[in-house]
Design a protein around this motif. Structure first.
Motif, mmCIF file in Angstrom:
data_model
loop_
_atom_site.group_PDB
_atom_site.id
_atom_site.type_symbol
_atom_site.label_atom_id
_atom_site.label_comp_id
_atom_site.label_asym_id
_atom_site.label_seq_id
_atom_site.Cartn_x
_atom_site.Cartn_y
_atom_site.Cartn_z
ATOM 1 N N MET A 123 38.213 47.165 55.830
ATOM 2 C CA MET A 123 38.389 47.824 54.542
ATOM 3 C C MET A 123 37.927 46.913 53.420
ATOM 4 O O MET A 123 38.183 45.710 53.450
ATOM 5 N N ILE A 124 37.280 47.523 52.447
ATOM 6 C CA ILE A 124 36.988 46.842 51.192
ATOM 7 C C ILE A 124 38.133 47.231 50.256
ATOM 8 O O ILE A 124 38.370 48.412 50.007
ATOM 9 N N ILE A 125 38.845 46.231 49.777
ATOM 10 C CA ILE A 125 40.059 46.456 48.991
ATOM 11 C C ILE A 125 39.893 45.812 47.618
ATOM 12 O O ILE A 125 39.435 44.669 47.515
ATOM 13 N N THR A 126 40.285 46.541 46.599
ATOM 14 C CA THR A 126 40.200 45.997 45.243
ATOM 15 C C THR A 126 41.224 44.881 45.051
ATOM 16 O O THR A 126 42.315 44.937 45.597
ATOM 17 N N PRO A 145 40.248 55.333 44.020
ATOM 18 C CA PRO A 145 38.937 54.999 43.472
ATOM 19 C C PRO A 145 38.683 55.654 42.114
ATOM 20 O O PRO A 145 37.837 55.187 41.353
ATOM 21 N N PHE A 146 39.435 56.697 41.787
ATOM 22 C CA PHE A 146 39.289 57.329 40.480
ATOM 23 C C PHE A 146 39.755 56.420 39.351
ATOM 24 O O PHE A 146 39.445 56.666 38.178
ATOM 25 N N GLU A 152 32.888 47.592 36.581
ATOM 26 C CA GLU A 152 32.688 46.303 37.244
ATOM 27 C C GLU A 152 33.158 46.361 38.697
ATOM 28 O O GLU A 152 32.519 45.811 39.593
ATOM 29 N N GLU A 153 34.280 47.036 38.925
ATOM 30 C CA GLU A 153 34.793 47.166 40.291
ATOM 31 C C GLU A 153 33.860 48.009 41.155
ATOM 32 O O GLU A 153 33.594 47.665 42.307
ATOM 33 N N TRP A 154 33.360 49.120 40.603
ATOM 34 C CA TRP A 154 32.416 49.951 41.370
ATOM 35 C C TRP A 154 31.180 49.135 41.761
ATOM 36 O O TRP A 154 30.719 49.199 42.900
#
Length: 126
Positions: free
Chosen positions: A39-42, A49-50, A55-57
């Motif tokens: 998983m790619i996790i913030t 994701p909404f 920058e995160e996207w």
């Protein structure tokens, strides 16, 4: 956020972190079935994701390309990539995370995409 399994400051993440940048990280799956996945996790605690900022996207896109290179070492035949958003959609941890799953031609469900589970007659709404 306190008690969040995916917030790094809580030191409870399971699986090895294989890559990271300023905005997100990639952790390998500990699931014995999904042994070439993760998983790619913030890093910032956001639920979906909404809620991501630009920058995160951008960082997630760059991480996704890095993750592909990591998983390509196992010579997969394809990938499933997706978000579960909300409890009804299968989101079990209220912290945004993108699933990246390498797929192989010798799997029993080879050729079945993410829609497979949803396209069953038993899933038809009344």
């Amino acid at each position: 956020m306190k008690n969040c399994k995916f917030c790094l400051e809580n030191n409870v993440i399971k699986g090895e972190i294989l890559a990271e940048n300023d905005y997100c990280y990639f952790v390998e799956s500990i699931d014995p079935i999904l042994n070439c996945a993760g998983m790619i996790i913030t890093k910032r605690h956001v639920e979906t994701p909404f809620d991501l900022n630009d920058e995160e996207w951008s960082a997630i896109k760059k991480m996704l390309l890095k993750v592909k290179n990591i998983l390509d070492k196992h010579s997969p035949d394809g990938f499933n990539i997706g978000w579960n958003v909300g409890e009804i959609a299968g989101q079990n941890v209220d912290h945004a995370h993108l699933h990246v799953i390498a797929r192989f031609s010798d799997e029993p469900l080879s050729g079945k995409g993410i829609r497979y589970a949803f396209k069953q007659e038993s899933n038809r709404r009344p």
